[in-house]
Design a protein around this motif. Structure first.
Motif, short mmCIF file in Angstrom:
data_model
loop_
_atom_site.label_atom_id
_atom_site.label_comp_id
_atom_site.label_asym_id
_atom_site.label_seq_id
_atom_site.Cartn_x
_atom_site.Cartn_y
_atom_site.Cartn_z
N SER A 183 13.90 -3.82 1.39
CA SER A 183 15.15 -3.38 2.01
C SER A 183 14.99 -2.06 2.76
CB SER A 183 16.26 -3.29 0.97
OG SER A 183 15.99 -2.26 0.05
N SER A 184 13.92 -1.31 2.48
CA SER A 184 13.74 -0.02 3.17
C SER A 184 13.60 -0.20 4.67
CB SER A 184 12.56 0.75 2.57
OG SER A 184 11.36 0.04 2.75
N LEU A 185 12.94 -1.26 5.12
CA LEU A 185 12.83 -1.50 6.57
C LEU A 185 14.14 -2.02 7.15
CD1 LEU A 185 9.26 -2.92 7.28
CD2 LEU A 185 10.26 -0.76 7.99
N TRP A 186 14.89 -2.79 6.38
CA TRP A 186 16.20 -3.25 6.84
C TRP A 186 17.13 -2.06 7.00
CZ3 TRP A 186 17.40 -8.06 8.55
CH2 TRP A 186 16.46 -9.06 8.32
N HIS A 241 12.16 7.03 8.21
CA HIS A 241 13.56 7.09 7.78
C HIS A 241 14.07 8.53 7.82
CE1 HIS A 241 16.99 7.00 5.04
NE2 HIS A 241 17.04 5.68 5.20
N GLN A 242 13.30 9.45 7.26
CA GLN A 242 13.70 10.86 7.22
C GLN A 242 13.78 11.46 8.62
OE1 GLN A 242 14.72 12.53 4.52
NE2 GLN A 242 15.20 14.26 5.83
N GLY A 243 12.75 11.21 9.44
CA GLY A 243 12.73 11.74 10.80
C GLY A 243 13.87 11.21 11.65
N THR A 244 14.25 9.96 11.41
CA THR A 244 15.36 9.37 12.15
C THR A 244 16.69 9.94 11.67
OG1 THR A 244 14.10 7.33 12.44
CG2 THR A 244 16.48 7.18 12.77
N THR A 245 16.84 10.03 10.36
CA THR A 245 18.09 10.53 9.78
C THR A 245 18.37 11.96 10.20
OG1 THR A 245 17.83 9.05 7.88
CG2 THR A 245 19.33 10.90 7.60
N PHE A 275 4.92 6.16 4.91
CA PHE A 275 5.12 6.13 6.36
C PHE A 275 6.55 5.69 6.70
CE2 PHE A 275 4.72 3.67 10.40
CZ PHE A 275 4.46 4.74 11.24
N VAL A 276 7.02 4.63 6.06
CA VAL A 276 8.38 4.15 6.29
C VAL A 276 9.40 5.21 5.86
CG1 VAL A 276 10.09 2.40 5.63
CG2 VAL A 276 7.76 1.71 6.22
N GLU A 277 9.14 5.87 4.74
CA GLU A 277 10.03 6.95 4.29
C GLU A 277 10.06 8.09 5.30
OE1 GLU A 277 8.64 8.10 0.40
OE2 GLU A 277 9.31 6.22 -0.50
N MET A 302 0.85 -1.17 0.00
CA MET A 302 0.00 0.00 0.00
C MET A 302 0.90 1.24 0.00
SD MET A 302 -3.15 0.74 2.55
CE MET A 302 -4.56 0.40 1.54
N ALA A 303 0.49 2.24 -0.75
CA ALA A 303 1.30 3.46 -0.92
C ALA A 303 1.54 4.19 0.40
CB ALA A 303 0.65 4.38 -1.93
N LYS A 304 0.54 4.24 1.27
CA LYS A 304 0.70 4.95 2.54
C LYS A 304 1.75 4.27 3.42
CE LYS A 304 -2.46 7.32 4.52
NZ LYS A 304 -3.65 7.80 5.19
#
Length: 131
Positions: A102-105, A12-16, A7-9, A1-3
């Protein structure tokens, strides 16, 4: 699902950029709260949202049996959204749910790096011995 992907992106951004600060979770205490039966949680981190819900990113193993009776191991990374004020799973996204698993890894590696302060430790060693 696109959301899910977006959400994962966002995680990733908030963590980075340091806006999301993760804490390592004591998995022995919360065993079975956010994970599924049969999953062996190896490492987990959580972030508490504005409404006291928690976002848990964790890596798990499952032991499965193939059609020939041989046992094999499958590792996954998941993002669980929990109910407010608890670690009970309300919704889960697994790496296999995404177009790019791989985005979650990658996310869990970034979180692990942040939570362990690995960059600070590396910078200290680099500054001490190379400058």
């Amino acid at each position: 699902m696109a959301k899910d992907k977006v959400f994962v992106e966002a995680l990733h951004q908030g963590t980075t950029n340091g806006e999301i600060q993760w804490k390592e979770l004591n998995i022995s205490f919360y065993k079975g709260y956010f994970s599924d039966p049969g999953e062996s949680v190896e490492i987990a981190f959580f972030y508490e949202g504005e409404n006291k819900e928690k976002i848990v990113v964790y890596r798990s193993k499952m032991y499965l049996t193939d059609e020939y009776g041989d046992e094999y191991e499958r590792s996954n990374v998941h993002v669980a959204i929990t109910k407010p004020h608890s670690f009970k799973q309300a919704f889960k996204i697994s790496d296999s749910d995404l177009d790019n698993p791989s985005s979650l890894w990658t996310l869990i590696k970034i979180i692990q790096r942040q939570a362990s302060r690995a960059d600070d430790i590396m910078d200290s060693i680099i500054n001490k011995f190379l400058e």
